[in-house]
Design a protein around this motif. Structure first.
Motif, PDB file in Angstrom:
ATOM      1  N   CYS A  71       0.835  -1.208   0.000  1.00 47.38           N
ATOM      2  CA  CYS A  71       0.000   0.000   0.000  1.00 47.38           C
ATOM      3  C   CYS A  71       0.870   1.259   0.000  1.00 47.38           C
ATOM      4  N   CYS A  72       1.914   1.247   0.811  1.00 51.90           N
ATOM      5  CA  CYS A  72       2.806   2.408   0.887  1.00 51.90           C
ATOM      6  C   CYS A  72       3.495   2.649  -0.453  1.00 51.90           C
ATOM      7  N   ALA A  73       3.970   1.555  -1.071  1.00 60.34           N
ATOM      8  CA  ALA A  73       4.633   1.689  -2.366  1.00 60.34           C
ATOM      9  C   ALA A  73       3.686   2.249  -3.415  1.00 60.34           C
ATOM     10  N   LEU A  74       2.453   1.742  -3.440  1.00 60.54           N
ATOM     11  CA  LEU A  74       1.481   2.193  -4.423  1.00 60.54           C
ATOM     12  C   LEU A  74       1.072   3.639  -4.169  1.00 60.54           C
ATOM     13  N   TYR A  75       0.901   4.007  -2.903  1.00 58.61           N
ATOM     14  CA  TYR A  75       0.519   5.390  -2.583  1.00 58.61           C
ATOM     15  C   TYR A  75       1.612   6.360  -3.013  1.00 58.61           C
ATOM     16  N   MET A  76       2.870   5.972  -2.767  1.00 59.84           N
ATOM     17  CA  MET A  76       3.981   6.852  -3.139  1.00 59.84           C
ATOM     18  C   MET A  76       3.981   7.115  -4.639  1.00 59.84           C
ATOM     19  N   VAL A  77       3.772   6.057  -5.439  1.00 63.83           N
ATOM     20  CA  VAL A  77       3.771   6.219  -6.893  1.00 63.83           C
ATOM     21  C   VAL A  77       2.572   7.056  -7.341  1.00 63.83           C
ATOM     22  N   CYS A  78       1.411   6.790  -6.758  1.00 61.88           N
ATOM     23  CA  CYS A  78       0.217   7.573  -7.108  1.00 61.88           C
ATOM     24  C   CYS A  78       0.388   9.036  -6.720  1.00 61.88           C
ATOM     25  N   ARG A  79       0.938   9.271  -5.569  1.00 62.08           N
ATOM     26  CA  ARG A  79       1.110  10.634  -5.069  1.00 62.08           C
ATOM     27  C   ARG A  79       2.111  11.420  -5.922  1.00 62.08           C
ATOM     28  N   SER A  80       3.061  10.693  -6.509  1.00 61.71           N
ATOM     29  CA  SER A  80       4.097  11.352  -7.306  1.00 61.71           C
ATOM     30  C   SER A  80       3.588  11.778  -8.677  1.00 61.71           C
ATOM     31  N   SER A  81       2.438  11.247  -9.089  1.00 64.72           N
ATOM     32  CA  SER A  81       1.900  11.589 -10.408  1.00 64.72           C
ATOM     33  C   SER A  81       0.837  12.666 -10.282  1.00 64.72           C
ATOM     34  N   SER A  82       0.635  13.412 -11.333  1.00 69.67           N
ATOM     35  CA  SER A  82      -0.393  14.448 -11.347  1.00 69.67           C
ATOM     36  C   SER A  82      -1.035  14.485 -12.727  1.00 69.67           C
ATOM     37  N   ILE A  83      -2.325  14.795 -12.753  1.00 67.94           N
ATOM     38  CA  ILE A  83      -3.093  14.821 -13.996  1.00 67.94           C
ATOM     39  C   ILE A  83      -3.679  16.212 -14.176  1.00 67.94           C
ATOM     40  N   PRO A  84      -3.404  16.901 -15.310  1.00 67.88           N
ATOM     41  CA  PRO A  84      -4.011  18.221 -15.536  1.00 67.88           C
ATOM     42  C   PRO A  84      -5.522  18.121 -15.622  1.00 67.88           C
ATOM     43  N   THR A  85      -6.208  19.128 -15.082  1.00 70.63           N
ATOM     44  CA  THR A  85      -7.674  19.141 -15.141  1.00 70.63           C
ATOM     45  C   THR A  85      -8.148  19.786 -16.434  1.00 70.63           C
ATOM     46  N   VAL A  86      -9.396  19.518 -16.788  1.00 69.81           N
ATOM     47  CA  VAL A  86      -9.951  20.023 -18.045  1.00 69.81           C
ATOM     48  C   VAL A  86     -10.273  21.506 -17.946  1.00 69.81           C
ATOM     49  N   ASP A  87     -10.753  21.933 -16.767  1.00 73.69           N
ATOM     50  CA  ASP A  87     -11.272  23.294 -16.644  1.00 73.69           C
ATOM     51  C   ASP A  87     -10.218  24.339 -16.344  1.00 73.69           C
ATOM     52  N   SER A  88      -8.997  23.929 -16.018  1.00 75.81           N
ATOM     53  CA  SER A  88      -7.967  24.924 -15.684  1.00 75.81           C
ATOM     54  C   SER A  88      -6.605  24.416 -16.137  1.00 75.81           C
ATOM     55  N   LYS A  89      -5.871  25.264 -16.817  1.00 79.78           N
ATOM     56  CA  LYS A  89      -4.567  24.840 -17.331  1.00 79.78           C
ATOM     57  C   LYS A  89      -3.521  24.710 -16.229  1.00 79.78           C
ATOM     58  N   ASP A  90      -3.755  25.381 -15.087  1.00 88.17           N
ATOM     59  CA  ASP A  90      -2.787  25.333 -13.989  1.00 88.17           C
ATOM     60  C   ASP A  90      -3.125  24.269 -12.954  1.00 88.17           C
ATOM     61  N   ALA A  91      -4.395  23.877 -12.850  1.00 91.63           N
ATOM     62  CA  ALA A  91      -4.816  22.944 -11.816  1.00 91.63           C
ATOM     63  C   ALA A  91      -4.451  21.515 -12.191  1.00 91.63           C
ATOM     64  N   VAL A  92      -4.117  20.707 -11.197  1.00 91.40           N
ATOM     65  CA  VAL A  92      -3.788  19.299 -11.409  1.00 91.40           C
ATOM     66  C   VAL A  92      -4.496  18.460 -10.366  1.00 91.40           C
ATOM     67  N   VAL A  93      -4.683  17.188 -10.688  1.00 91.16           N
ATOM     68  CA  VAL A  93      -5.261  16.228  -9.761  1.00 91.16           C
ATOM     69  C   VAL A  93      -4.122  15.389  -9.202  1.00 91.16           C
ATOM     70  N   ARG A  94      -3.954  15.384  -7.872  1.00 90.33           N
ATOM     71  CA  ARG A  94      -2.924  14.601  -7.221  1.00 90.33           C
ATOM     72  C   ARG A  94      -3.473  13.249  -6.791  1.00 90.33           C
ATOM     73  N   GLY A  95      -2.603  12.247  -6.720  1.00 88.78           N
ATOM     74  CA  GLY A  95      -3.010  10.945  -6.207  1.00 88.78           C
ATOM     75  C   GLY A  95      -3.505   9.998  -7.271  1.00 88.78           C
ATOM     76  N   ASN A  96      -3.355  10.368  -8.557  1.00 87.06           N
ATOM     77  CA  ASN A  96      -3.716   9.465  -9.659  1.00 87.06           C
ATOM     78  C   ASN A  96      -5.193   9.084  -9.643  1.00 87.06           C
ATOM     79  N   GLY A  97      -6.015   9.922  -9.020  1.00 87.53           N
ATOM     80  CA  GLY A  97      -7.442   9.652  -8.988  1.00 87.53           C
ATOM     81  C   GLY A  97      -7.835   8.477  -8.116  1.00 87.53           C
ATOM     82  N   VAL A  98      -6.948   8.068  -7.218  1.00 94.80           N
ATOM     83  CA  VAL A  98      -7.212   6.928  -6.330  1.00 94.80           C
ATOM     84  C   VAL A  98      -7.590   7.433  -4.952  1.00 94.80           C
TER      85      VAL A  98
END
Length: 845
Positions: A71-98
């Motif tokens: 769980c810790c390994a998976l959380y670290m990898v998810c937390r390290s990734s970010s996904i840009p949002t559709v409505d804002s060019k500066d906003a990102v989603v942290r946690g890989n949507g998990v």
């Protein structure tokens, strides 16, 4: 005794992961893949998470349930990734949507278990400091919310009542509007009020970075829901014993009028009411505009009406879920599933005052008697803020300080204004101006107190010249103002922790630690600094002394480079009444080191005689092998000093692992101290870190080995003296005695027997009812002349003082017999017993 071979001093190497069979590894992989299927994990993240787990497993022993480490390994990898949002060019989603809560559910982990494991994972995976800081912030934010929820339940039960035909508590269910339609139930009322608060605090996170502000926002939410219940005439949900009820609320012709209950629950009512009228109303307006809530926008009523209740619950749930998935944090709705008083795996430890530091315990005020003798974070934080606010009336330098002249005061105010702009630019809250304004008021108060005391100790000097001299020290004003800012942030229990204030104002830890003792001494007058705030400052000072001031880029290294080496011993700096900045720093380091050596040795059941031997090895590492401290921690050298003593003495126990286990019982202990020790700079120019055993074997032993062997194997001569080693006695902490008999720390008294009188030729004694008044006057003048005050650039350096001392010390035997040692250690204590309030030169009469 023959000299042991070099390898005999080596420490045992702790092995890495335990070998596992191919079958067990296959089971682990299958378990991991099943968890990823449940979480709908993308293939790339899944592979990266498992690879990370294998890498850490190769280096470290992963004890306990393997699924938790996965769980810790998976959380670290998810937390390290970010996904840009559709409505804002500066906003990102942290946690890989998990969802973090779903992740913990799959791993059968409680939040408390997760926070414990993920911290260990950060150490073992050598994660960057930014990630470590994010984890600490995550824990602190959840700690604040959990603390608030416990208060929420208490306040909610005082205001509202569960109807007889309903169950007060039930298991947590999915919050998607699947509630039965109809009138608002007690459970729905509880949920919508808590949901409203969660969404409100996330709507403007910059408003809720601290505990006190978040509490005020929560009360505003409760107040709004309370008014909605009154407007719906739901008398069955009202607790009739609540003293804040309108007088005619049960009458048939009762018509709701705006009713405020903040006075009944807020210790800082004005601040809470200001939030209700501004920030809270803005948040609610945005909710109505975005259709997050439905009702009457002008009055903010109708939220619980039959036609609005269900869609408000559903809408608030959806809004909160979107936020949680976007930031990868805990779903705090789960708190409503528990009775906070009985739930055991969650705690608010991160909000408690620090464990009492080992140094300066004698300066702590008495422990206040709190309600039920139980620590309550919100009440504690509110009390801290109220004590600082008491000085908020001070908006400019006092008339006494202004005697320095307009030009000097203008420069001072310019420095403060520059610091204000830095703070406003970096503090992530709209409350930044009010926070800095409070800190500035306290700064003006302390500046006056400190300078008044300085003049008091130098009554014959020109007043204006001395004021100009002291106020013109830029670093003094900057560090004093920064310390006041740190106190305000700690009082409010902000998410920003030390050393954020140093980074904000670009201050070195070496310079900052110099102001702390002065602030504690003068800030304790009139009760403006209570026990928890003083403990906080003492902990910060220890952090600077143990680690931060020894960083490679610290100003202390330039001072050491210009000093005559080896550095002065404890005896040299303890007996010097005109010490420079480096000597004062070393004096504090020596005392801190000695206290920690004592505690560690007692944990290890080592004899008192052993403490002295280890102390001298440690002192030698500071004075002769100072580079051992560069980018390292005081405790690392202490643990190594203990173990090299054990090895030279050929003792079977304790092992190095026992020393680390004992270290974990110290108040300042953190795992990274023995997991991540600086070894050197690698070929890429990056710092290389390994565990403390590697440091001991590869770095510590080669430079300390010969001294330890010569010292510990030497035989005393016929006179009992050790003639070939220059040693000094360990430092002696200023005792809590004598007792103060006035509130301003100015007069101290202790009892003494007849045989204690005139033990020293320089001792001054005043006996009540017997000694003439001139004796007391002479004693006061002696103390005023001997007390050291400010030391921010106007003090002498090591230079000739140390050379003169060394010349004098070479004329005597470096290691004195027991009688000489006792005499050296008792000199400060003699003054104390004589009734003079200057033990160690710390107080004035």
């Amino acid at each position: 005794m023959s000299e042991p071979e070099p390898q005999e001093l080596g420490a045992e190497v702790v092995s890495g992961s335990v070998a596992t069979t191919d079958d067990s590894l296959e089971m682990t992989k299958a378990m991991y893949e099943n968890m990823c299927r449940q979480l709908n994990m993308d293939r790339q993240t899944e592979l990266l998470g498992y690879q990370t787990y294998l890498e850490v497993r190769q280096r470290c022993s992963l004890e306990g349930d393997v699924i938790k480490w996965l769980c810790c390994a998976l959380y670290m990898v998810c937390r390290s990734s970010s996904i840009p949002t559709v409505d804002s060019k500066d906003a990102v989603v942290r946690g890989n949507g998990v969802s973090l809560n779903n992740l913990l559910r799959c791993g059968h982990m409680s939040i408390y278990d997760f926070m414990t494991k993920i911290k260990q994972w950060c150490d073992m995976a050598n994660l960057p400091q930014q990630f470590v800081n994010e984890i600490e912030t995550l824990e602190r934010k959840f700690g604040i919310t959990f603390t608030l929820y416990k208060r929420y339940r208490t306040i909610f039960d005082k205001i509202f009542s569960c109807p007889p035909n309903e169950k007060k508590h039930c298991k947590y269910v999915s919050r998607h509007g699947n509630h039965a339609h109809g009138k608002c139930s007690y459970i729905k009322l509880h949920d919508i009020c808590w949901l409203l608060f969660l969404c409100a605090k996330n709507q403007k996170p910059s408003h809720t970075v601290d505990l006190v502000t978040s509490f005020n926002l929560m009360i505003c939410c409760i107040d709004l829901i309370y008014n909605n219940v009154l407007a719906e005439k739901r008398t069955d949900l009202i607790n009739s014993k609540f003293e804040g009820l309108p007088s005619n609320w049960t009458e048939l012709d009762f018509r709701h009028k705006p009713h405020c209950i903040l006075d009944y629950f807020c210790d800082m009512t004005e601040e809470a009411k200001a939030m209700k009228a501004t920030t809270f109303r803005q948040i609610m307006s945005s909710f109505f505009q975005a259709s997050t809530i439905y009702g009457k926008k002008d009055t903010m009523l109708g939220l619980l009406a039959n036609e609005n209740l269900e869609r408000n619950l559903k809408s608030l749930n959806i809004s909160y879920e979107q936020y949680v998935l976007s930031v990868g944090e805990f779903d705090e709705r789960i708190l409503s599933a528990y009775d906070a008083g009985e739930h055991t795996v969650l705690n608010d430890q991160s909000l408690r005052p620090p464990v009492t530091p080992l140094t300066r315990k004698q300066d702590l005020p008495a422990q206040p008697a709190m309600a039920g003798d139980k620590f309550e974070p919100v009440r504690n934080a509110t009390n801290n803020v109220k004590q600082l606010i008491a000085f908020g009336r001070i908006t400019e330098p006092t008339d006494f300080v202004k005697q320095a002249g307009e030009e000097v005061i203008a420069k001072l105010l310019s420095i403060i204004e520059d610091m204000k702009q830095n703070f406003l630019a970096k503090y992530p809250s709209t409350e930044a101006r009010s926070r800095f304004r409070l800190a500035k008021s306290f700064y003006f108060y302390l500046l006056n107190q400190i300078l008044q005391a300085e003049i008091h100790n130098k009554p014959d000097i020109d007043l204006k010249r001395l004021l100009v001299q002291k106020i013109s020290l830029d670093i003094f004003n900057i560090t004093l103002m920064a310390c006041c800012v740190e106190l305000v942030l700690e009082a409010y229990k902000t998410e920003l922790k030390f050393p954020w204030v140093l980074e904000c104002f670009s201050i070195s830890a070496f310079e900052f630690q110099k102001i702390i003792e002065i602030v504690v001494r003068h800030g304790s007058h009139e009760g403006c600094l209570n026990r928890s705030l003083i403990k906080h400052l003492n902990s910060i000072e220890e952090t600077c002394l143990e680690r931060m001031a020894w960083a490679r880029n610290s100003t202390v290294w330039s001072m050491i480079a210009s000093a005559q080496l080896p550095l002065p011993t404890c005896l040299m700096v303890d007996m010097d009444r005109s010490a420079g900045a480096l000597q004062i720093f070393l004096r504090k380091v020596y005392l801190l080191g000695w206290l920690r050596i004592q505690k560690l040795c007692m944990e290890l059941s080592l004899s008192e005689e052993t403490h002295e031997y280890i102390w001298h090895i440690f002192e030698h590492s500071i004075t002769h092998e100072t580079e051992l401290m560069k980018d390292r921690h005081l405790d690392q050298n202490i643990m190594c000093a203990i173990y090299i003593y054990i090895r030279v003495k050929r003792m079977e126990d304790p092992k190095f692992s026992d020393i680390m286990r004992a270290y974990r019982n110290q108040p300042q202990a953190v795992n990274s101290v023995y997991r991540e020790v600086f070894i050197g700079i690698n070929a890429d120019g990056e710092p290389e870190v390994k565990d403390i055993i590697h440091f001991y074997n590869s770095t510590y032993v080669p430079v300390i080995r010969q001294f330890a062997i010569d010292y510990l194997n030497v035989t005393p001569d016929v006179s009992g003296r050790i003639s070939d080693l220059q040693l000094s006695p360990h430092p002696k902490e200023r005792a809590a005695q004598p007792k103060k008999v006035t509130q301003n720390h100015s007069l101290f008294v202790s009892q003494m027997s007849k045989n204690e009188i005139q033990q020293s030729p320089n001792q001054m004694v005043y006996s009540f009812c017997r000694s003439p008044a001139k004796d007391l006057q002479a004693m006061n003048e002696k103390v005023r002349g001997g007390k050291r005050m400010l030391s921010f650039g106007d003090e002498p350096g090591l230079g000739g003082i140390v050379e003169m001392k060394r010349a004098r010390l070479t004329q005597i035997n470096a290691v004195m017999d027991d009688r000489c040692l006792q005499s050296a250690e008792q000199r400060p204590a003699v003054a104390t017993k004589a009734g003079v309030g200057c033990a160690g030169g710390e107080h004035e009469t």
